[in-house]
Design an enzyme around this catalytic site. Structure first.
Site: not given
Length: 732
Positions: A602, A676, A708
């Site tokens: 991320s 995601d 995600h």
């Protein structure tokens, strides 16, 4: 000849024993090394007891704080009257403690939201009955007297009246997917303000108040969905399906928010008069003990001005109680830490350089600064209005540790958990007791019951079973600090390979996250690139790597100047600090300076790409998992909090991994979930195209129908194995 054979055989035996102690990746991803917690622990209203789900998840037991002993069973799936269920996922106590909602058949939507089938359970009669026959529900809330329950179904609000044979009333009728939402936040408010319920009853249960989100004008994002597996989506076998939802990207339109109330008796709906800046937010709605008052928080779009209003849900009139103007932005954590009491408001603020606590009267007049340390308060557990005591967590010793404190009315501050490590608390409703969770980076969690003075009464859980599973020769994590060429002191943690020899040179793998206010270098068992006491990082260390993490500028626990240093320029200073960390490691005699890698997930993936494109070429290889690659692709609330809008800050937005693609140095693996909903695969696709046009070599793994978190079936095991194998191939 015989002696040589015997010697080789002995080496093989030793090697076999040694290898048996090695961590197995499938064990890690299957949760073998997951620590035990106290599941769904809820302090009860009597102040002397708490509820908790049993380890077999069949019962909800009541325990005494004073002894830690079970004092009764509140719910048992095998002992109900009426409806019968075989399992449940969670529960929600009624305020009067006589009933509870039993949550079953939970289906996740986004990070905080889910639908479930709820049952009403009467603790005295053991009667279990469905909350509603109309389909799964979201975010049910009790009225204070326990006679009403409000919930959301398909974006509309419903009320169940328990005193009228569970009669169901539909409160709103305008709810429609991707258009109008009542009582639950839209995607961006849920994700970035961290809540899933936007409705509440007033103190006497006569009025229901909720936030309404009109997302009609919010642009749509589409995710392509395939058949996949675990679970399979048979409808997508030949032609992919599409999941579409409203997602406001930086600089784009947000949902229009408004506040409404419903009179339970007259069934009249009102729009409440709350001053709201253009395109502003309502990130919290709270009941008070006054039936004529609910409390509403508002934020402007820049998120540097927080206002707290008292609103009368019947007259619709609002009154400003407090306005907090922050330098750069108000931290999202402040929203949950504000304490609204009968006569006081306690609010955290970093106005003096560190997050500290300020006490106001109910009319918004500052009474005093409750805490005065040169450290950050990181969590607020409660304010006792009668004694004037406030209980909280802070980084009092140093940024890598946390302690639980109490500050009295006279300003005297006492540390209730003086031991080194990461300490947190769950207090009883009367603040007489607390359950103390503690750990260090080398010791799993322990749960103790303590008095409000910090005296330990007993241990509930010490994770002895986990300790017995851990390899006997597990390397310890070591904290360190160093100073960059820019004069910035940074904190790090290092895990050395088994059998470490200081005369040898080892390749290094750095993991990091680096997002605003985050922290990875912690004296806590939760530390690690994927948590679990650094199990995956130790797995890498067992394969001959030194594994390191450094928290750069922008991370938390070190005051507002350090944390907000990256404002308007996300990625620039963070990348410089990771490069400086690699240069520092290169100076150590046991580090192979030509074989240093970096990875992150991320924001950590974004930071990996920025660092590998910083220009000094210190990284030989890197892995970016689910990386944002252009902040124009990310959502309004998070991105604009730190960057303002692209229209206001084109230079800040212009410096990103895509713009730096031609500067990428080192071998690169990119991984992304194709479903995601948070960091869209668009980020990786566009970055990959930029790399192609820049003639850069790279590898890419895409995970079908994964969000995600990239998990499900064998997915997480595959992902981590790809990361490990990539570094073994490129750094050795």
């Amino acid at each position: 000849m015989k002696r040589t054979s015997a010697f080789i055989l002995s080496l093989l035996v030793v090697a076999t024993i040694f290898a048996a102690e090695r961590l197995d990746l499938k064990d890690i991803t299957a949760g073998k090394y997951s620590a035990r917690h106290l599941p769904a622990l809820t302090p009860l209203q009597d102040g002397e007891s708490y509820a908790q789900i049993s380890q077999d998840r069949k019962r909800i037991e009541r325990y005494a704080f004073r002894t830690g002993k079970a004092t009764g069973t509140l719910f048992d799936v095998e002992n109900t009257v009426g409806e019968m269920i075989t399992s449940f996922d969670a529960y929600k106590m009624s305020p009067n403690g006589k009933k509870m909602l039993i949550q079953t058949q939970t289906k996740r939507i986004y990070r905080h939201s889910f639908t479930a089938t709820y049952y009403i359970y009467d603790i005295t009669t053991r009667r279990l009955e469905k909350l509603s026959e109309g389909g799964p529900q979201q975010s049910p809330v009790w009225s204070p007297d326990g006679n009403l329950i409000a919930f959301v179904r398909e974006n509309n609000i419903f009320i169940i009246k328990l005193l009228y044979d569970n009669a169901e009333t539909q409160v709103t009728k305008d709810g429609k997917r991707n258009e109008i939402i009542n009582g639950i936040p839209d995607w961006v408010n849920e994700e970035e303000f961290g809540f899933n319920t936007a409705l509440t009853f007033n103190a006497d249960g006569t009025m229901l108040t909720w936030i309404r989100y009109d997302e009609t004008q919010v642009p749509v994002y589409q995710l392509q969905m395939f058949k996949g597996s675990k679970p399979e989506m048979e409808q997508n076998r030949l032609y992919p399906g599409v999941y579409e939802y409203k997602y406001p990207k930086a600089g784009e339109r947000n949902a229009k928010v408004s506040l409404h109330s419903y009179d339970v008796q007259s069934r009249q709906t009102r729009k409440l008069d709350v001053p709201l800046p253009d395109d502003g937010y309502i990130p919290r709605l709270k009941a008070t003990k006054n039936a004529d008052r609910v409390v509403v928080y508002t934020l402007n779009r820049h998120q540097d001005e927080l206002s707290i209003y008292a609103v009368n849900p019947r007259s619709t009139v609002s009154k400003l109680l407090l306005k907090e103007k922050a330098d750069k932005y108000v931290k999202e954590s402040v929203l949950d830490d504000i304490q609204i009491a009968d006569s006081h408001i306690l609010i955290p603020s970093d106005r003096d350089g560190y997050m500290q606590l300020y006490l106001y009267n109910i009319n918004g007049n500052l009474l005093k600064k409750m805490t005065t340390g040169k450290y950050d308060v990181t969590d607020v557990y409660g304010f006792d209005e009668q004694t004037g005591n406030v209980y909280y967590q802070a980084a009092g010793r140093n940024p890598m540790n946390r302690e639980v404190y109490v500050t009295a009315r006279n300003g005297k501050t006492t540390c209730l958990t003086p031991q080194e490590g990461w300490n947190s608390a769950v207090f009883s409703t009367t603040m007489r007791y607390f359950i103390h969770q503690s750990s260090t980076m080398n010791t799993p969690y322990q749960f103790d019951i303590c008095t409000s003075a910090g005296k330990k009464l007993l241990t509930l859980e010490d994770n002895s079973k986990l300790k017995a599973k851990l390899p006997a020769d597990m390397p310890e994590k070591e904290l360190f600090t160093f100073t960059t060429s820019e004069g910035v002191t940074l904190n790090g943690v290092m895990i050395k390979p088994e059998g470490f020899d200081a005369t040898r040179k080892y390749p290094v793998i750095m993991w990091q996250y680096g997002g605003p206010g985050s922290q990875q270098v912690m004296n806590s068992w939760s530390m690690g690139s994927v948590g679990q006491g650094c199990m995956f990082d130790i797995y890498l260390a067992q394969r001959g790597f030194i594994v390191v993490c450094v928290d750069g500028r922008g991370t938390g626990g070190r005051g507002s100047d350090f944390e907000k240093a990256t404002y308007l320029t996300l990625g620039d200073k963070e990348a410089k600090d990771q490069v400086e960390a690699a240069l520092y490691l290169s100076s150590l005699p046991y580090v192979d300076a030509d074989n240093i890698g970096i990875w992150g997930w991320s924001y950590g993936g974004f930071n990996t790409l920025m660092s590998m494109s910083e220009g000094r070429g210190v990284f030989k290889a890197g892995v970016a998992v689910a990386p944002p690659t252009d902040w124009r692709f990310y959502d309004t609330v998070y991105t604009e909090r730190y960057m303002r809008t692209p229209q206001e800050n084109p230079q800040g937005y212009g410096d990103n991994p895509i713009a730096r693609a031609d500067q990428l140095q080192g071998e690169l693996l990119i991984c992304h979930g194709m479903a995601d909903d948070n960091v869209h695969p668009q980020n990786t696709y566009e970055y990959a195209e930029a790399l192609v046009q820049a003639d850069k070599h790279f590898y890419m793994n895409m995970y079908t129908n994964r969000n995600h978190s990239i998990y499900g079936g064998n997915t997480r095991n595959h992902l981590l194995r790809q990361i490990a194998n990539f570094f073994e191939t490129n750094l050795k």
